[in-house]
Structures are given as structure tokens and as C-alpha cells.
Design a protein around this motif. Sequence first.
Motif, PDB file in Angstrom:
ATOM      1  N   ARG A 171       0.816  -1.218   0.000  1.00 22.92           N
ATOM      2  CA  ARG A 171       0.000   0.000   0.000  1.00 22.92           C
ATOM      3  C   ARG A 171       0.851   1.270   0.000  1.00 22.92           C
ATOM      4  N   LEU A 172       2.151   1.119  -0.223  1.00 25.33           N
ATOM      5  CA  LEU A 172       3.047   2.274  -0.165  1.00 25.33           C
ATOM      6  C   LEU A 172       2.721   3.298  -1.248  1.00 25.33           C
ATOM      7  N   SER A 173       2.487   2.851  -2.475  1.00 22.49           N
ATOM      8  CA  SER A 173       2.159   3.773  -3.569  1.00 22.49           C
ATOM      9  C   SER A 173       0.881   4.544  -3.264  1.00 22.49           C
ATOM     10  N   THR A 174      -0.111   3.829  -2.728  1.00 16.97           N
ATOM     11  CA  THR A 174      -1.379   4.462  -2.351  1.00 16.97           C
ATOM     12  C   THR A 174      -1.140   5.578  -1.347  1.00 16.97           C
ATOM     13  N   TYR A 175      -0.401   5.261  -0.289  1.00 16.07           N
ATOM     14  CA  TYR A 175      -0.182   6.251   0.769  1.00 16.07           C
ATOM     15  C   TYR A 175       0.639   7.438   0.268  1.00 16.07           C
ATOM     16  N   LEU A 176       1.677   7.191  -0.517  1.00 19.31           N
ATOM     17  CA  LEU A 176       2.563   8.279  -0.962  1.00 19.31           C
ATOM     18  C   LEU A 176       1.815   9.296  -1.824  1.00 19.31           C
ATOM     19  N   ILE A 177       0.982   8.807  -2.748  1.00 24.08           N
ATOM     20  CA  ILE A 177       0.231   9.736  -3.613  1.00 24.08           C
ATOM     21  C   ILE A 177      -0.831  10.469  -2.799  1.00 24.08           C
ATOM     22  N   ALA A 178      -1.567   9.734  -1.948  1.00 25.57           N
ATOM     23  CA  ALA A 178      -2.602  10.363  -1.121  1.00 25.57           C
ATOM     24  C   ALA A 178      -1.999  11.406  -0.185  1.00 25.57           C
ATOM     25  N   LEU A 179      -0.840  11.104   0.403  1.00 22.79           N
ATOM     26  CA  LEU A 179      -0.184  12.036   1.322  1.00 22.79           C
ATOM     27  C   LEU A 179       0.245  13.315   0.605  1.00 22.79           C
ATOM     28  N   GLU A 180       0.852  13.168  -0.572  1.00 19.06           N
ATOM     29  CA  GLU A 180       1.298  14.348  -1.328  1.00 19.06           C
ATOM     30  C   GLU A 180       0.107  15.237  -1.679  1.00 19.06           C
ATOM     31  N   ALA A 181      -0.995  14.621  -2.103  1.00 19.73           N
ATOM     32  CA  ALA A 181      -2.189  15.396  -2.445  1.00 19.73           C
ATOM     33  C   ALA A 181      -2.773  16.077  -1.207  1.00 19.73           C
ATOM     34  N   TRP A 182      -2.884  15.336  -0.116  1.00 21.29           N
ATOM     35  CA  TRP A 182      -3.455  15.863   1.131  1.00 21.29           C
ATOM     36  C   TRP A 182      -2.636  17.027   1.655  1.00 21.29           C
ATOM     37  N   ARG A 183      -1.322  16.926   1.556  1.00 18.54           N
ATOM     38  CA  ARG A 183      -0.442  18.005   2.026  1.00 18.54           C
ATOM     39  C   ARG A 183      -0.593  19.273   1.189  1.00 18.54           C
ATOM     40  N   ARG A 184      -1.136  19.148  -0.016  1.00 25.33           N
ATOM     41  CA  ARG A 184      -1.386  20.309  -0.868  1.00 25.33           C
ATOM     42  C   ARG A 184      -2.786  20.882  -0.655  1.00 25.33           C
ATOM     43  N   GLY A 185      -3.564  20.276   0.235  1.00 24.71           N
ATOM     44  CA  GLY A 185      -4.922  20.742   0.475  1.00 24.71           C
ATOM     45  C   GLY A 185      -5.963  20.054  -0.378  1.00 24.71           C
ATOM     46  N   ILE A 186      -5.578  18.995  -1.106  1.00 26.40           N
ATOM     47  CA  ILE A 186      -6.509  18.233  -1.938  1.00 26.40           C
ATOM     48  C   ILE A 186      -7.264  17.234  -1.065  1.00 26.40           C
ATOM     49  N   GLY A 187      -8.568  17.108  -1.284  1.00 26.58           N
ATOM     50  CA  GLY A 187      -9.380  16.177  -0.497  1.00 26.58           C
ATOM     51  C   GLY A 187      -9.060  14.728  -0.811  1.00 26.58           C
ATOM     52  N   VAL A 188      -9.001  13.889   0.223  1.00 24.63           N
ATOM     53  CA  VAL A 188      -8.665  12.471   0.056  1.00 24.63           C
ATOM     54  C   VAL A 188      -9.753  11.609   0.703  1.00 24.63           C
ATOM     55  N   THR A 189     -10.268  10.647  -0.059  1.00 20.62           N
ATOM     56  CA  THR A 189     -11.263   9.701   0.445  1.00 20.62           C
ATOM     57  C   THR A 189     -10.843   8.288   0.083  1.00 20.62           C
ATOM     58  N   PHE A 190     -10.777   7.410   1.082  1.00 24.25           N
ATOM     59  CA  PHE A 190     -10.493   5.999   0.844  1.00 24.25           C
ATOM     60  C   PHE A 190     -11.810   5.227   0.878  1.00 24.25           C
ATOM     61  N   PHE A 191     -11.942   4.226  -0.002  1.00 25.70           N
ATOM     62  CA  PHE A 191     -13.168   3.431  -0.010  1.00 25.70           C
ATOM     63  C   PHE A 191     -12.852   1.988  -0.400  1.00 25.70           C
ATOM     64  N   ALA A 192     -13.751   1.086  -0.012  1.00 31.41           N
ATOM     65  CA  ALA A 192     -13.587  -0.348  -0.303  1.00 31.41           C
ATOM     66  C   ALA A 192     -14.539  -0.744  -1.420  1.00 31.41           C
ATOM     67  N   LEU A 193     -14.046  -1.570  -2.341  1.00 36.19           N
ATOM     68  CA  LEU A 193     -14.859  -2.050  -3.450  1.00 36.19           C
ATOM     69  C   LEU A 193     -15.523  -3.374  -3.099  1.00 36.19           C
ATOM     70  N   ASP A 194     -16.776  -3.512  -3.505  1.00 31.58           N
ATOM     71  CA  ASP A 194     -17.450  -4.802  -3.363  1.00 31.58           C
ATOM     72  C   ASP A 194     -16.942  -5.754  -4.441  1.00 31.58           C
ATOM     73  N   ASN A 195     -16.737  -7.024  -4.079  1.00 36.78           N
ATOM     74  CA  ASN A 195     -16.296  -8.002  -5.065  1.00 36.78           C
ATOM     75  C   ASN A 195     -16.767  -9.386  -4.649  1.00 36.78           C
ATOM     76  N   ILE A 196     -16.863 -10.277  -5.621  1.00 32.78           N
ATOM     77  CA  ILE A 196     -17.403 -11.619  -5.392  1.00 32.78           C
ATOM     78  C   ILE A 196     -16.537 -12.405  -4.407  1.00 32.78           C
ATOM     79  N   GLN A 197     -15.199 -12.245  -4.499  1.00 33.71           N
ATOM     80  CA  GLN A 197     -14.288 -13.000  -3.630  1.00 33.71           C
ATOM     81  C   GLN A 197     -14.256 -12.467  -2.205  1.00 33.71           C
TER      82      GLN A 197
END
Length: 568
Positions: A24-50
Motif C-alpha cells: 500500500r506504499l504507492s497508495t499512501y505516498l500519492i494520497a499524502l502528497e495530495a493531502w499536504r497540498r490541500g486536496i481532499g482524500v477519500t479511501f473506499f472499499a470495493l465490493d467483489n465476489i471473492q
Amino acid sequence: MDNQNVSWLPHLKGAVPTAGYGNRLSTYLIALEAWRRGIGVTFFALDNIQNKLLIRYSLKNNNSEHIFDSSNGDLTSEEANFISENKDVTKEYLSTAKVPVPEGKRFAPTTENVEIINYAATLGYPVVIKPRSEKTGKGVFANISNERSFKEILLHVRNELNYKDVIVEKHIKGEEYRILMIKGEILGAVNRVPANIIGDGVSSVEELITQKNDSKKKNPNLSKNLIDIDKEVLKLIEDEGYELNSILDKGKRLFLRNKSNISMGGDPIDVTEKLTPEIKEIAIKAFNAIPNLAFCGLDMIISPSGNTGTVIEINTKPALGPHVFPVDGYARDVISPIVDYYFPETRNVERSTLYFDFNQVISPLKKRLAKEVIVRPISAGKLYAKEFIISGEVKNSKYKNWIKRQVLQNGCHGFIKDSKGDKIILVVAGNSQNDIDNLKTNFHQNPDNTIVNEVIENEYSGNIKVGFQIKSLPKTKIINRLEEKLNSEIRKKKNYEQKLKDEKKEKEKAKIKLLEYKSLLVEVRNQNKKIIEEKNIIQSKYHSLRRSRSWRYTKPIRSVLKFIDIKR
């Protein structure tokens, strides 16, 4: 790591929580950079059959919103994703654009193994076999040097790993580079070196592996990609004439894997400055060959001369960690250009030095308590931070909790921890100098009559987690040693369990062969019995004939016929 002189990016030092390590490092690094610039960040879970935990996130600034899956954003088209996910289709596009690719062919699930084996022979060894659609190096076997090995690996890939749809290619000699690109621009390049250790003339092979793993744990990109002492590792050690308790000569490098994948213990080494104009040209040409491609990691085998290369894969969801946290070379800020591309209006915004608790944010998603978590926004820009060394009778929990309330009531962030003697260290960050000054005047005026003797003020430039923490004392050396011993026992247990599994497999194979031999023996016995029965019938008929009247009456005639030559 083997090289301890790597300087990681200052704005990320100490700013990556353990939940952001690994996959999850790539996820966190991009979200952190955006958040530090004042960009809104929302994490969500996808529904899937498995019912797997699939975490995605959205970034929103004003009227602009984009959805990301790890490092893959929605500006890369579905067509580009499809092409990159299917290696044979990727090769078709690259070949059409005159980009060097390995000679090879795809074989569908219905293809017989004998046809694949015959094709490998026409290519000439060594060869490579890999699944048509798979990531992280799973099912990829390179440098297969002969037909016998190829047959064994082919059966393993198709039957045991269940990758029926495979590609066979000519093996290309050289070093494997991962080149990160956005809109045709090269952001960075790493050479992925297979898992290895370097001797110090004192430590055993097993001790060197433990030391290497300990250093990996400190690297956010490598902490979950340790070197497991499994069957492959043990075989390579044995092939080189060593054992786990062998002492490796100082400076001697011992490779423990054939594949260079970081997920299997490999080391990323920054080689951005080593890219020649010819290699850059091939990379850009390959990027432009895939329609509507926004961002990718391009894998290329570089020739020993460094002047030419062969593209083996394009990945639209590449890991960013190897470029940000290499084991050697320079750390590259490959994150900012990605956020710049999706939100160009924030290009010149000064990032905050705060970071959010990724563990806390995704915990409701992991526990299935929520399907969406919004990270509380902050104001971008510089924070004013100070370090205060407070001495006196200040190590009690009441004073620390009182300080925490004061910091949070003033809209500030920071942490407090014990220091040597009668001192505590308080770090506070706020949006203005006044916020810090207001706090400082209260240090002596606490309601619990705590005695404060002295306050020393220093500048602070590090990263600070949002909110306020009362940090506990660090673990003692004894606890660390006990943990190391426990981890060593766990590794030994895993190795023993793996050994048992391997022995069980061998026993199962032997059992199957024994059953085959027994079945064959029963069949042979039945055939022998049938032959004996037929023989007895013939003998019985013969003896009956000898006892018959016709046999006795025709005896004179048979005697005469011995001397008569009848010609037709």
C-alpha cells in the motif's frame, strides 16, 4: 541495506506509518502528497465476489476529481490497461512501433505441452517462460538453459501454478531496469538486483540473511519483502558450495534468487543517471506506442554496453517505493509529478509537513465497519514548528495530558516524549508563530502544580503526525534481543514446515509411482495367467489328438510322407 549512505527525501523522513509499508506504499505516498497540498482524500472499499479487501481512493480539488488504484489513476485509458495486462498484446503494439522486444510466442490453454517444448527448441536455449497476464513476477522463469529443465518448469507453471496461458521467449542477457514514466517523461529508473548478501568475513550465511532482513524492515518499500530461506535459496547456496553456517569471505556477494523481483527479496538500486540517450529514446518510443497511456513502469533489459535495450513489459500500476526508497543511489521524488499531472493547479502549492495516521484511516475499512473514510482536510503551506526541552518534575502523566489538551485546543499538532534525567521533549507545530508563542506562556501555569525548572527552545524541521501523541519509552535492548530470537525461531519453524511439506510431496509422488507399479504388476500377472491357461488348453488338445484313433490309423501314412517331397 548494504549501502547505508542513501539519503531519503526529507519530506518523507519518518512520515510513512507501518500501514503504508509494502503493497500500500504507492497508495499512501500519492494520497499524502495530495493531502499536504490541500486536496481532499477519500479511501473506499470495493465490493467483489471473492470478498477481498480492495481499497481504492479518490482525490478531489474544487471541481476536479480522480480515482486511483494504487499508482494507477483514471487518466490512463481502459484500452491502455488492457494492452499492458496482456503481455502478448503489448508486444504486438511495441513491435509495430519498431521497439525491440524478445522473440517469442503465446500459447493458449488448449495447446499441448509437446508443441510448446518443440517451439522452445526452435528458439534455442536459454529461454524464458511466463504467464500471459500476471504481475510481481509470479510464474516467471528466466534463463532456462536446457530442454530437461524447461519440461519440468513448464509442467510446474501449467499444472501446479495453474497458469495455462503462457508465453515463451528467447532469454536476453543484460541488467533489468524499471523505468518510471509519465506522459513520455522519464521520472526515474532502478536496477532490480536479485536477493543477495555480501560477506564480512565474520558472519555466517544465515546471520548475513538475518542482518539483511533487519535492514529491510527499516525500509518502507522493503519491510514486507524479506528473504525467506526456502527451497530455492537453500539450493542456490548449496550450488555455490556453501551451507547456512558457512562464513562468507569479506566482499563476496552471494545471490540467493534467480529472479530480480523486489517482492522476492530483491534490491532496488537507482540508475537514473546511467540511462544513455539511446535507452531513453527506446523508452519514450515504447511509451508512445501504447495509445492513451498516462503513466507506467517500463521493464527493459539493458545490454552490457548500455547503448541498447529490449522492452519486456509495461505496467500501468507500477510500485513507486523502489524509486523513493532505493538501497543505493539517489531517492527520487516521483510522487510530485503524478499529482502535478492530475492537479496542475496545485503545482506551486507549498506542501505541509504534517502526515496522517494511515493505520487509523484504513482501520474501519479493514474491519468492514465502513465502506468509505474521508481524511480530514488541512490547510496547505508551511507550518511553524518548535522543539521544547522542559526540565523539572514533568514526567508525570497528568502534566503530559495537560500539555496535550493545550496543544489541541490551540489547533496545533505535535508529540511529547521522555528524555534523559528530569527532561521531556515537546515538539509543537502550528499555522502561525503566535500559536506556538501562546502555548509557550502556559508551560509554567499548569493546574497540577507541576514544577517546571527550565524550558529550552529549538527550531524543528521534521515531519509531524496530525494530532498529538504521547510517545512511550523505546524498547529496551533486552526486548529487542528477545524479539530477534523469537523471529529467528519463527523462521526456523517455517523452514522446518517447508521441509516437511517438501518431504510430504516427495512421499506423495513415491506413493503414486508405487501404485502405478502395483497396477502394472497386477496387469502383468493377469497376462501371464492368461498365457498359462491358453498353453494348458493347447497342450490338452494336443494330448487328446495323440490318443485318438485317427492319429493311430494314420501313423503309417505319416511315416511314408517323411520320405516324399511333394512339389506344387
